[in-house]
Design a protein around this motif. Structure first.
Motif, PDB file in Angstrom:
ATOM      1  N   ALA A  80     -42.184  89.286  19.033  1.00  0.00           N
ATOM      2  CA  ALA A  80     -41.632  89.313  20.386  1.00  0.00           C
ATOM      3  C   ALA A  80     -41.189  90.732  20.708  1.00  0.00           C
ATOM      4  CB  ALA A  80     -40.455  88.348  20.506  1.00  0.00           C
ATOM      5  N   VAL A  81     -40.942  90.953  21.999  1.00  0.00           N
ATOM      6  CA  VAL A  81     -40.412  92.242  22.442  1.00  0.00           C
ATOM      7  C   VAL A  81     -38.910  92.196  22.231  1.00  0.00           C
ATOM      8  CG1 VAL A  81     -40.273  93.877  24.339  1.00  0.00           C
ATOM      9  CG2 VAL A  81     -42.264  92.371  24.140  1.00  0.00           C
ATOM     10  N   ASP A  82     -38.480  92.540  21.038  1.00  0.00           N
ATOM     11  CA  ASP A  82     -37.070  92.443  20.685  1.00  0.00           C
ATOM     12  C   ASP A  82     -36.676  93.662  19.855  1.00  0.00           C
ATOM     13  OD1 ASP A  82     -38.326  91.969  18.302  1.00  0.00           O
ATOM     14  OD2 ASP A  82     -37.768  89.862  18.163  1.00  0.00           O
ATOM     15  N   GLY A  83     -35.498  93.580  19.267  1.00  0.00           N
ATOM     16  CA  GLY A  83     -34.998  94.710  18.497  1.00  0.00           C
ATOM     17  C   GLY A  83     -35.878  95.060  17.311  1.00  0.00           C
ATOM     18  N   ASP A 215     -59.136  96.238   5.498  1.00  0.00           N
ATOM     19  CA  ASP A 215     -60.171  96.986   6.223  1.00  0.00           C
ATOM     20  C   ASP A 215     -60.096  96.724   7.722  1.00  0.00           C
ATOM     21  OD1 ASP A 215     -60.862  94.344   5.806  1.00  0.00           O
ATOM     22  OD2 ASP A 215     -63.007  94.726   5.735  1.00  0.00           O
ATOM     23  N   GLN A 216     -59.829  95.482   8.096  1.00  0.00           N
ATOM     24  CA  GLN A 216     -59.727  95.151   9.515  1.00  0.00           C
ATOM     25  C   GLN A 216     -58.480  95.768  10.139  1.00  0.00           C
ATOM     26  OE1 GLN A 216     -57.720  92.456  11.142  1.00  0.00           O
ATOM     27  NE2 GLN A 216     -58.929  92.096  12.980  1.00  0.00           N
ATOM     28  N   MET A 217     -57.395  95.829   9.386  1.00  0.00           N
ATOM     29  CA  MET A 217     -56.170  96.445   9.881  1.00  0.00           C
ATOM     30  C   MET A 217     -56.363  97.945  10.101  1.00  0.00           C
ATOM     31  SD  MET A 217     -53.049  94.677   7.790  1.00  0.00           S
ATOM     32  CE  MET A 217     -52.271  93.187   8.412  1.00  0.00           C
ATOM     33  N   ILE A 218     -57.017  98.612   9.151  1.00  0.00           N
ATOM     34  CA  ILE A 218     -57.178 100.067   9.230  1.00  0.00           C
ATOM     35  C   ILE A 218     -58.143 100.457  10.342  1.00  0.00           C
ATOM     36  CG2 ILE A 218     -57.993 102.103   7.961  1.00  0.00           C
ATOM     37  CD1 ILE A 218     -56.984 100.769   5.410  1.00  0.00           C
ATOM     38  N   THR A 219     -59.166  99.669  10.572  1.00  0.00           N
ATOM     39  CA  THR A 219     -60.160 100.022  11.588  1.00  0.00           C
ATOM     40  C   THR A 219     -59.798  99.452  12.958  1.00  0.00           C
ATOM     41  OG1 THR A 219     -61.479  98.093  10.891  1.00  0.00           O
ATOM     42  CG2 THR A 219     -62.018 100.228   9.908  1.00  0.00           C
ATOM     43  N   HIS A 220     -59.717  98.142  13.071  1.00  0.00           N
ATOM     44  CA  HIS A 220     -59.542  97.497  14.375  1.00  0.00           C
ATOM     45  C   HIS A 220     -58.101  97.550  14.868  1.00  0.00           C
ATOM     46  CE1 HIS A 220     -58.852  93.976  17.041  1.00  0.00           C
ATOM     47  NE2 HIS A 220     -60.000  94.353  17.567  1.00  0.00           N
ATOM     48  N   ASP A 221     -57.142  97.144  14.034  1.00  0.00           N
ATOM     49  CA  ASP A 221     -55.754  97.012  14.502  1.00  0.00           C
ATOM     50  C   ASP A 221     -55.141  98.359  14.851  1.00  0.00           C
ATOM     51  OD1 ASP A 221     -55.998  94.341  14.172  1.00  0.00           O
ATOM     52  OD2 ASP A 221     -54.883  94.194  12.322  1.00  0.00           O
ATOM     53  N   PHE A 280     -46.976  86.121  24.250  1.00  0.00           N
ATOM     54  CA  PHE A 280     -48.272  86.776  24.120  1.00  0.00           C
ATOM     55  C   PHE A 280     -48.342  87.673  22.888  1.00  0.00           C
ATOM     56  CE2 PHE A 280     -48.279  85.985  28.793  1.00  0.00           C
ATOM     57  CZ  PHE A 280     -49.397  85.183  28.824  1.00  0.00           C
ATOM     58  N   GLY A 281     -47.209  88.248  22.468  1.00  0.00           N
ATOM     59  CA  GLY A 281     -47.223  89.094  21.273  1.00  0.00           C
ATOM     60  C   GLY A 281     -47.614  88.322  20.035  1.00  0.00           C
ATOM     61  N   MET A 282     -47.062  87.130  19.877  1.00  0.00           N
ATOM     62  CA  MET A 282     -47.405  86.294  18.733  1.00  0.00           C
ATOM     63  C   MET A 282     -48.875  85.871  18.800  1.00  0.00           C
ATOM     64  SD  MET A 282     -45.569  82.760  17.499  1.00  0.00           S
ATOM     65  CE  MET A 282     -46.192  81.840  18.913  1.00  0.00           C
ATOM     66  N   TYR A 283     -49.363  85.580  20.022  1.00  0.00           N
ATOM     67  CA  TYR A 283     -50.762  85.202  20.170  1.00  0.00           C
ATOM     68  C   TYR A 283     -51.681  86.346  19.727  1.00  0.00           C
ATOM     69  CZ  TYR A 283     -49.012  81.361  23.105  1.00  0.00           C
ATOM     70  OH  TYR A 283     -48.370  80.260  23.575  1.00  0.00           O
ATOM     71  N   THR A 284     -51.324  87.579  20.110  1.00  0.00           N
ATOM     72  CA  THR A 284     -52.156  88.730  19.757  1.00  0.00           C
ATOM     73  C   THR A 284     -52.196  88.945  18.253  1.00  0.00           C
ATOM     74  OG1 THR A 284     -51.657  89.805  21.869  1.00  0.00           O
ATOM     75  CG2 THR A 284     -52.464  91.211  20.078  1.00  0.00           C
ATOM     76  N   ALA A 285     -51.022  88.884  17.616  1.00  0.00           N
ATOM     77  CA  ALA A 285     -50.967  89.066  16.161  1.00  0.00           C
ATOM     78  C   ALA A 285     -51.765  87.983  15.454  1.00  0.00           C
ATOM     79  CB  ALA A 285     -49.516  89.060  15.693  1.00  0.00           C
ATOM     80  N   LEU A 286     -51.656  86.737  15.923  1.00  0.00           N
ATOM     81  CA  LEU A 286     -52.380  85.641  15.298  1.00  0.00           C
ATOM     82  C   LEU A 286     -53.882  85.783  15.517  1.00  0.00           C
ATOM     83  CD1 LEU A 286     -52.090  83.055  13.682  1.00  0.00           C
ATOM     84  CD2 LEU A 286     -51.779  81.799  15.822  1.00  0.00           C
ATOM     85  N   SER A 287     -54.295  86.248  16.704  1.00  0.00           N
ATOM     86  CA  SER A 287     -55.719  86.473  16.974  1.00  0.00           C
ATOM     87  C   SER A 287     -56.287  87.520  16.030  1.00  0.00           C
ATOM     88  CB  SER A 287     -55.925  86.907  18.426  1.00  0.00           C
ATOM     89  OG  SER A 287     -55.577  85.879  19.323  1.00  0.00           O
ATOM     90  N   LEU A 409     -47.128  94.931  26.752  1.00  0.00           N
ATOM     91  CA  LEU A 409     -46.089  95.234  25.784  1.00  0.00           C
ATOM     92  C   LEU A 409     -46.046  94.176  24.683  1.00  0.00           C
ATOM     93  CD1 LEU A 409     -43.913  97.430  25.403  1.00  0.00           C
ATOM     94  CD2 LEU A 409     -42.289  95.869  26.472  1.00  0.00           C
ATOM     95  N   SER A 410     -46.292  92.921  25.060  1.00  0.00           N
ATOM     96  CA  SER A 410     -46.328  91.856  24.062  1.00  0.00           C
ATOM     97  C   SER A 410     -47.505  92.042  23.119  1.00  0.00           C
ATOM     98  CB  SER A 410     -46.418  90.490  24.757  1.00  0.00           C
ATOM     99  OG  SER A 410     -45.279  90.243  25.541  1.00  0.00           O
ATOM    100  N   GLU A 411     -48.662  92.426  23.666  1.00  0.00           N
ATOM    101  CA  GLU A 411     -49.815  92.690  22.815  1.00  0.00           C
ATOM    102  C   GLU A 411     -49.554  93.889  21.911  1.00  0.00           C
ATOM    103  OE1 GLU A 411     -53.323  93.051  25.118  1.00  0.00           O
ATOM    104  OE2 GLU A 411     -53.269  90.988  25.864  1.00  0.00           O
ATOM    105  N   LEU A 412     -48.883  94.918  22.479  1.00  0.00           N
ATOM    106  CA  LEU A 412     -48.508  96.061  21.646  1.00  0.00           C
ATOM    107  C   LEU A 412     -47.582  95.625  20.526  1.00  0.00           C
ATOM    108  CD1 LEU A 412     -48.445  99.120  21.086  1.00  0.00           C
ATOM    109  CD2 LEU A 412     -46.534  99.286  22.689  1.00  0.00           C
ATOM    110  N   ALA A 413     -46.671  94.691  20.824  1.00  0.00           N
ATOM    111  CA  ALA A 413     -45.777  94.171  19.784  1.00  0.00           C
ATOM    112  C   ALA A 413     -46.575  93.488  18.685  1.00  0.00           C
ATOM    113  CB  ALA A 413     -44.771  93.198  20.399  1.00  0.00           C
ATOM    114  N   GLY A 414     -47.646  92.770  19.077  1.00  0.00           N
ATOM    115  CA  GLY A 414     -48.477  92.116  18.076  1.00  0.00           C
ATOM    116  C   GLY A 414     -49.177  93.116  17.169  1.00  0.00           C
ATOM    117  N   TYR A 415     -49.798  94.140  17.761  1.00  0.00           N
ATOM    118  CA  TYR A 415     -50.478  95.150  16.944  1.00  0.00           C
ATOM    119  C   TYR A 415     -49.469  96.005  16.171  1.00  0.00           C
ATOM    120  CZ  TYR A 415     -54.825  93.966  19.301  1.00  0.00           C
ATOM    121  OH  TYR A 415     -55.926  93.290  19.759  1.00  0.00           O
ATOM    122  N   THR A 416     -48.282  96.213  16.752  1.00  0.00           N
ATOM    123  CA  THR A 416     -47.245  96.942  16.029  1.00  0.00           C
ATOM    124  C   THR A 416     -46.831  96.173  14.778  1.00  0.00           C
ATOM    125  OG1 THR A 416     -46.411  97.919  18.075  1.00  0.00           O
ATOM    126  CG2 THR A 416     -44.932  97.937  16.194  1.00  0.00           C
ATOM    127  N   ALA A 417     -46.712  94.854  14.909  1.00  0.00           N
ATOM    128  CA  ALA A 417     -46.356  94.030  13.755  1.00  0.00           C
ATOM    129  C   ALA A 417     -47.418  94.132  12.666  1.00  0.00           C
ATOM    130  CB  ALA A 417     -46.171  92.578  14.182  1.00  0.00           C
TER     131      ALA A 417
END
Length: 702
Positions: A80-83, A215-221, A280-287, A409-417
């Motif tokens: 989530a977009v939190d602390g 490999d997927q984290m280093i390239t795509h994420d 949406f952040g959780m959805y992005t991370a799960l995707s 921002l929620s999607e950014l939170a997902g990729y940030t996670a």
């Protein structure tokens, strides 16, 4: 009498209202300034508080889940977009923007300057738009055409600024990705002399369960994170700046009171939108996680294609891949449906509800006498309405982009996670903290204690183990305490059933597995070379296969020429390959070009080129061992072939039950015993036949 009293009270009330209005009119400029300053602080404050949509308490909840650690390690952590998100983002920003004088900081400064310049152009265009319409209403053709010329002139810097903004934003995304990728690769593939204490790429895949698809984290994420990070600044900074400047100009035209009321109404509807926003952040991370799992399933099919082909496992593998794909598609469809209904609600509030608020605000100068503002004609009112309408639409669009950007921002939170998980896991692995599921056994807790321990590694010319447990990363204890001593130049033969710990010993010596106890005396891991049954052949030239992982410059720095390499190939009886394949500099897919025997010879040539202190062997040839002995290389061999016993001085025999025997190897005596054993086994096989013949003879003679 009652009517007179009521009339008198009404007059007194009107007098008080008139007095208050007079006092207000005299102090209105000061009130306007206070309201404008308050609005600026309010806009900046709400941005810092989470763009109206921050998750109160989310930080503490996420932090509590992180502290629980292992209990929920298998579950998807809430994004989530939190602390927690801002804390993770702050850590990553220190990597992608290392300093105020860095390339990224300069690009960001240029981007900010262009954003301010574009807002200034928008304010000018809004005023010019009103003047064009006013000249039409007043029937002033000369003024109209002059304003059109000004419109065309201002289009030049406007289009230039928009193109430059897109260009700088893309450059920022590339710069962020480059900086972050370099940092990750320095840790991921860092050698023992670098920042990483060796083999992070191996330990992530084999000693830790938290990341299955690095490999997927280093390239795509990382690529998606960098793109979203570069875009989110423009999607937030520019709209917030627009909201402040446009509303300030509106307050000058229609009064700060109207803007204040409009802000109150917008804030209320934004709270409603906040309540209805899906995670949406959780959805992005799960995707991203599910996409990585699907990619991993495909990579396993390629990696084990031969085994799957022999076992005719096509249908099973197809079912497994289709299952992962179906789960991903089901998740994407669910997200798509939620985006659809949320888009309807979002557009209804932002576009239509806020639009009606804006029309009312623009009508204030036409219906309400604003204190201190002179009455103007029809053309002036038209100019004012068009200008205010343009400013309001721009302000509404800017505020809408702030609201719309919450999804980004929620999607950014997902990729940030995802990126933060990669960095945190590599940091833990580098410091020797692993999270690995233990095997199910009666002594699971005892095994977990052993995995927490750490032994001592001492650099030495000899190889000596003192009370070292041989433990797999999942907690399976193969040998509780192993002790042996090999002097340099002595060769060790290692025998035993499958799964007893032969390869585990090699991984400890090579620095792949940690030492969970005792003391290990050995040369540095770089002084070990492994010759497996299936040697690794890299991408590159024929020369690169022999000198791997060196390059041509490294080879020449050691004073070795191609002629020297040809002599090494002659030792392994492979010198004709250079002419056969077209020279040293030819590049091919060598894993497919060379036969299995040639690949083994390349591995031996690689050993003789590097000339290390020790070699770990899964594949052995007697002639090669003679040459390795001449070079002074200590050989540790896994083999059951009696013909190789004469090349070894010591033997380490695992019994497969947690025990072992380490002793000198007398090849002649062991061969004699082996021959006697085989002779007795052959005779014993004849005993049943002899007994049957004896019984047959007895039946014939009775």
């Amino acid at each position: 009498m009652a009517a007179f009293s009521t009339l008198r009270l009404s007059n007194e009330t009107n007098q008080k209202l008139a007095h208050l209005l007079k006092v207000y009119s005299s102090h209105r400029p000061l009130i306007q300034r206070i309201l404008n300053i308050s609005f600026v602080f309010y806009a900046l404050g709400t941005l810092c508080a989470g763009l109206f949509l921050g998750s109160p308490g989310g930080s503490s909840k996420s932090a509590s889940r992180r502290k629980k650690g292992g209990a929920d390690s298998g579950k998807s952590e809430r994004v989530a977009v939190d602390g927690v998100f801002f804390q993770r983002l702050k850590t990553i920003l220190k990597i992608v923007i290392p300093g105020l004088r860095s390339k990224e900081a300069l690009l960001l400064l240029m981007h900010s300057s262009l954003l301010v310049f574009r807002t200034a152009i928008s304010l000018y265009v809004a005023a010019l738009d009103g003047k064009i319409v006013a000249s039409l209403v007043r029937a002033q053709p000369l003024q109209f055409f002059w304003n059109i010329m000004r419109w065309l002139v201002v289009a030049i810097p406007a289009t230039w600024t928009n193109s430059w903004l897109t260009y700088i934003q893309n450059k920022l995304a590339i710069a962020y990705r480059t900086r972050l990728t370099r940092e990750v690769m320095d840790r991921y593939l860092g050698d023992e002399t670098g920042s990483a204490d060796g083999k992070i790429y191996y330990k992530l895949a084999n000693l830790d369960d938290r990341i299955k698809n690095a490999d997927q984290m280093i390239t795509h994420d990382i690529q998606r994170f960098s793109t979203h990070l570069a875009a989110i600044y423009s999607n937030l900074a520019k709209p917030v700046l627009d909201v402040i400047l446009y509303n300030y100009q509106l307050s000058q035209n229609v009064g700060a009171e109207g803007v204040f009321i409009l802000t109150f109404l917008v804030q209320g509807s934004a709270l409603l939108l906040r309540y209805m926003t899906p995670p949406f952040g959780m959805y992005t991370a799960l995707s991203a996680q599910m996409a990585g799992t699907l990619r991993h399933a495909h990579s396993r099919l390629v990696e084990f294609a031969e085994e799957i082909g022999f076992m005719k496992g096509e249908e099973t593998e197809k079912m497994l891949i289709e299952r992962e794909y179906a789960a991903l598609i089901e998740h994407e469809n669910t997200v798509l449906e939620r985006r659809w209904w949320f888009g309807c609600v979002e557009e209804g509030i932002i576009k239509w509800l806020w639009g009606s608020f804006g029309l009312v605000l623009c009508a204030i100068p036409a219906f309400v006498k604003i204190p201190g503002v002179a009455i103007i004609d029809l053309g002036g009112r038209t100019e004012g309405f068009v200008t205010n309408r343009r400013l309001l639409l721009s302000s509404s669009d800017a505020f809408g982009r702030v609201m719309y950007s919450y999804k980004d921002l929620s999607e950014l939170a997902g990729y940030t996670a995802r990126v933060s998980q990669l960095l945190d896991t590599m940091k833990d692995v580098q410091s020797g903290k692993f999270d690995k599921a233990l095997v199910n056994s009666a002594k699971k807790e005892e095994n977990a204690v052993i995995l927490q321990g750490r032994g001592q590694i001492v650099e030495s010319e000899d190889i000596r183990f003192e009370g070292v447990p041989i433990v797999t990363p999942n907690g399976d204890i193969l040998i509780r305490s192993l002790s042996f001593h090999i002097k340099r130049g002595q060769h060790l033969l290692i025998v035993g059933p499958n799964g007893c710990g032969k390869s585990s010993l090699f991984r400890i010596l090579g620095g792949l597995w940690p030492v969970y106890g005792g003391v290990v005396h050995k040369p540095v891991a770089s002084q070990f070379i492994l010759i497996p049954q299936r040697p690794y052949l890299s991408l590159g030239t024929l020369r690169d296969q022999v000198i791997y992982p060196h390059c041509k410059a490294d080879m020449e720095a050691r004073g070795i020429s191609d002629d020297d390499l040809l002599k090494i190939l002659a030792v392994v009886r492979m010198e004709s390959i250079v002419e056969r394949e077209g020279g040293w500099d030819v590049s091919k897919e060598w894993r497919e070009t060379l036969s299995g025997g040639d690949q083994q010879k390349i591995a031996w040539a690689r050993l003789f080129y590097h000339n290390p202190k020790a070699c770990l062997l899964h594949y052995v040839e007697g002639m090669m061992m003679d040459h390795a002995t001449e070079l002074g290389i200590t050989l540790l061999t896994v083999s059951h072939r009696p013909s190789l016993w004469k090349y070894h001085h010591l033997i380490l025999h695992y019994d497969g039950q947690g025990g072992y025997v380490f002793t000198k190897l007398d090849a002649e005596k062991r061969l004699a015993l082996q021959e006697e054993k085989q002779s007795l086994e052959t005779k014993l096989l004849e005993v049943p036949k002899m007994k049957a013949r004896l019984a047959e003879l007895k039946s014939l003679t009775t």
